[in-house]
Design a protein around this motif. Structure first.
Motif, mmCIF file in Angstrom:
data_model
loop_
_atom_site.group_PDB
_atom_site.id
_atom_site.type_symbol
_atom_site.label_atom_id
_atom_site.label_comp_id
_atom_site.label_asym_id
_atom_site.label_seq_id
_atom_site.Cartn_x
_atom_site.Cartn_y
_atom_site.Cartn_z
ATOM 1 N N ALA A 159 0.836 -1.207 0.000
ATOM 2 C CA ALA A 159 0.000 0.000 0.000
ATOM 3 C C ALA A 159 0.868 1.254 0.000
ATOM 4 C CB ALA A 159 -0.931 0.001 1.207
ATOM 5 N N VAL A 160 1.894 1.254 0.850
ATOM 6 C CA VAL A 160 2.802 2.405 0.894
ATOM 7 C C VAL A 160 3.573 2.514 -0.414
ATOM 8 C CG1 VAL A 160 4.822 3.383 2.055
ATOM 9 C CG2 VAL A 160 2.999 2.341 3.411
ATOM 10 N N GLY A 161 4.046 1.372 -0.945
ATOM 11 C CA GLY A 161 4.802 1.377 -2.193
ATOM 12 C C GLY A 161 3.993 1.913 -3.360
ATOM 13 N N ILE A 162 2.721 1.507 -3.456
ATOM 14 C CA ILE A 162 1.850 1.997 -4.532
ATOM 15 C C ILE A 162 1.672 3.508 -4.423
ATOM 16 C CG2 ILE A 162 -0.506 1.940 -5.436
ATOM 17 C CD1 ILE A 162 -0.597 -1.031 -4.584
ATOM 18 N N PHE A 163 1.436 3.974 -3.203
ATOM 19 C CA PHE A 163 1.194 5.402 -3.000
ATOM 20 C C PHE A 163 2.427 6.244 -3.338
ATOM 21 C CE2 PHE A 163 1.231 9.082 -0.013
ATOM 22 C CZ PHE A 163 0.238 9.813 -0.628
ATOM 23 N N VAL A 164 3.590 5.857 -2.824
ATOM 24 C CA VAL A 164 4.792 6.666 -3.080
ATOM 25 C C VAL A 164 5.204 6.574 -4.547
ATOM 26 C CG1 VAL A 164 5.600 6.514 -0.699
ATOM 27 C CG2 VAL A 164 6.391 4.825 -2.356
ATOM 28 N N SER A 165 4.939 5.436 -5.198
ATOM 29 C CA SER A 165 5.237 5.322 -6.630
ATOM 30 C C SER A 165 4.372 6.289 -7.423
ATOM 31 C CB SER A 165 5.009 3.885 -7.111
ATOM 32 O OG SER A 165 5.901 2.991 -6.474
ATOM 33 N N GLY A 188 12.366 14.179 -8.474
ATOM 34 C CA GLY A 188 12.577 15.129 -7.387
ATOM 35 C C GLY A 188 11.886 14.683 -6.111
ATOM 36 N N ALA A 189 10.878 13.792 -6.252
ATOM 37 C CA ALA A 189 10.157 13.265 -5.091
ATOM 38 C C ALA A 189 10.678 11.894 -4.671
ATOM 39 C CB ALA A 189 8.670 13.182 -5.407
ATOM 40 N N GLU A 190 11.808 11.482 -5.226
ATOM 41 C CA GLU A 190 12.331 10.140 -4.966
ATOM 42 C C GLU A 190 12.637 9.905 -3.487
ATOM 43 O OE1 GLU A 190 16.306 7.486 -6.054
ATOM 44 O OE2 GLU A 190 15.803 9.244 -7.274
ATOM 45 N N SER A 191 13.039 10.948 -2.772
ATOM 46 C CA SER A 191 13.442 10.779 -1.377
ATOM 47 C C SER A 191 12.322 10.214 -0.509
ATOM 48 C CB SER A 191 13.908 12.118 -0.794
ATOM 49 O OG SER A 191 12.858 13.071 -0.821
ATOM 50 N N ILE A 192 11.071 10.461 -0.902
ATOM 51 C CA ILE A 192 9.954 9.965 -0.096
ATOM 52 C C ILE A 192 9.904 8.442 -0.106
ATOM 53 C CG2 ILE A 192 8.180 9.936 -1.907
ATOM 54 C CD1 ILE A 192 6.263 11.122 0.176
ATOM 55 N N VAL A 193 10.442 7.824 -1.161
ATOM 56 C CA VAL A 193 10.490 6.365 -1.233
ATOM 57 C C VAL A 193 11.316 5.801 -0.086
ATOM 58 C CG1 VAL A 193 11.391 4.428 -2.595
ATOM 59 C CG2 VAL A 193 10.110 6.271 -3.722
ATOM 60 N N THR A 209 12.155 7.454 2.811
ATOM 61 C CA THR A 209 11.948 8.037 4.136
ATOM 62 C C THR A 209 10.567 7.792 4.744
ATOM 63 O OG1 THR A 209 11.277 10.153 3.125
ATOM 64 C CG2 THR A 209 13.603 9.883 3.680
ATOM 65 N N LEU A 210 9.546 7.560 3.925
ATOM 66 C CA LEU A 210 8.190 7.504 4.466
ATOM 67 C C LEU A 210 8.020 6.376 5.481
ATOM 68 C CD1 LEU A 210 5.354 8.610 4.540
ATOM 69 C CD2 LEU A 210 4.768 7.155 2.592
ATOM 70 N N MET A 211 8.558 5.206 5.185
ATOM 71 C CA MET A 211 8.383 4.084 6.108
ATOM 72 C C MET A 211 9.077 4.352 7.442
ATOM 73 S SD MET A 211 6.657 1.288 6.108
ATOM 74 C CE MET A 211 6.468 0.618 4.465
ATOM 75 N N PHE A 212 10.230 5.029 7.400
ATOM 76 C CA PHE A 212 10.919 5.358 8.649
ATOM 77 C C PHE A 212 10.119 6.367 9.462
ATOM 78 C CE2 PHE A 212 14.699 3.646 6.461
ATOM 79 C CZ PHE A 212 15.166 2.813 7.474
ATOM 80 N N ALA A 213 9.333 7.220 8.780
ATOM 81 C CA ALA A 213 8.492 8.167 9.505
ATOM 82 C C ALA A 213 7.385 7.437 10.259
ATOM 83 C CB ALA A 213 7.892 9.180 8.528
ATOM 84 N N LEU A 214 6.950 6.290 9.734
ATOM 85 C CA LEU A 214 5.917 5.498 10.393
ATOM 86 C C LEU A 214 6.471 4.619 11.510
ATOM 87 C CD1 LEU A 214 3.858 4.242 7.298
ATOM 88 C CD2 LEU A 214 3.377 6.211 8.759
ATOM 89 N N MET A 215 7.765 4.394 11.500
ATOM 90 C CA MET A 215 8.385 3.436 12.426
ATOM 91 C C MET A 215 8.093 3.724 13.909
ATOM 92 S SD MET A 215 12.393 2.393 12.603
ATOM 93 C CE MET A 215 12.991 1.086 13.669
ATOM 94 N N PRO A 216 8.240 4.966 14.396
ATOM 95 C CA PRO A 216 7.959 5.210 15.826
ATOM 96 C C PRO A 216 6.508 4.938 16.196
ATOM 97 C CG PRO A 216 9.186 7.044 14.849
ATOM 98 C CD PRO A 216 8.723 6.181 13.722
#
Length: 270
Positions: free
Chosen positions: A160-166, A175-180, A182-189
């Protein structure tokens, strides 16, 4: 690529999987990277748990929770990364425009990426679990049938996360590649990978319980510490994942249409 079509042609999905498989085999650094980071993770955290277990009664009683959490987190993170990397290969090769003009449908494209996610994940996770057995006497597969529920829920979230960030990268370019990354690490805590939900402030607990992985890690701790399989947690996670997958697919289609209108498919640079 007709974004309105939900038809599935297995031969087109197979062709995409074969493309990514040849791409993976053509570069030994790619294969090495898939095994390197999971191996480094399990060794680092495994020795940390060994130290903690010898110095703290709780962790001695809850042996395996840290190593188990590391492996489950890697399934979640590597599942998403395996999906997104295959997608980014097309972006880096400037091949997205060609795919969009082919008979390949969005659903077929996403199914091929999901399959490659599983292949990449297996290459990294299987050696990781074997090292856990050899070095730390922790048999991840001894969790039995609950492991199937843990794995399915985590891989569904990662897709689900992969589809959304893709979709975001498709619309906004590299230019939006960094979200691929970093997003999961933002959810980690908030997923409470290494600690129970009760550690969080009350208002953050509400946010944490809205994330499917939280139920998996809570379920893992209940199984290893109390010997209890919490089927209620897994069923709730499945329900949340179903909603997330539907929402992510809808978002991908909307972002694809937006990219077409903006003419960004053939100019997918920075």
């Amino acid at each position: 690529m007709n974004d309105l079509s939900l038809s599935i042609a297995p031969h087109r999905i197979g062709a995409m999987i074969l493309r990514y498989w040849y791409l993976l085999l053509s570069s030994w650094p790619r294969l090495l990277e898939l095994m390197y980071w999971p191996t480094l993770q399990i060794i680092t955290w495994g020795f940390l748990q060994t130290y903690i277990a010898s110095n703290a009664g709780f962790f001695a009683r809850a042996g395996g929770t840290l190593i188990g959490a590391v492996i489950l987190w890697d399934i979640l993170f590597r599942g998403q990364l395996g999906f997104s990397i295959s997608f980014l290969e097309e972006m880096w090769a400037r091949n997205i425009g060609n795919l969009m003009m082919s008979p390949l449908t969005p659903l077929e494209f996403l199914l091929a990426l999901m399959t490659m996610s599983l292949i990449r994940l297996a290459i990294g996770i299987i050696p990781m679990t074997l090292i856990a057995v050899w070095f730390f006497d922790f048999n991840f597969y001894s969790l039995g049938l609950p492991l199937v529920a843990f794995f399915c829920n985590l891989i569904f979230t990662s897709w689900a996360v992969g589809i959304f960030v893709s979709g975001l990268v498709l619309r906004n370019g590299l230019g939006a590649e960094s979200i691929v990354w970093t997003l999961m690490f933002a959810l980690m805590p908030l997923a409470c990978v290494y600690y129970p939900v009760q550690v969080l402030p009350h208002w953050l607990q509400l946010v944490a319980w809205s994330l499917p992985p939280t139920y998996v890690f809570e379920g893992m701790r209940a199984l290893l510490i109390d010997g209890t399989f919490r089927a209620d947690l897994m069923l709730t996670a499945f329900g949340l994942n179903a909603a997330l997958l539907l929402a992510s697919f809808a978002a991908f289609i909307a972002l694809l249409r937006s990219a077409r209108r903006a003419g960004s498919l053939l100019s997918s640079g920075e």
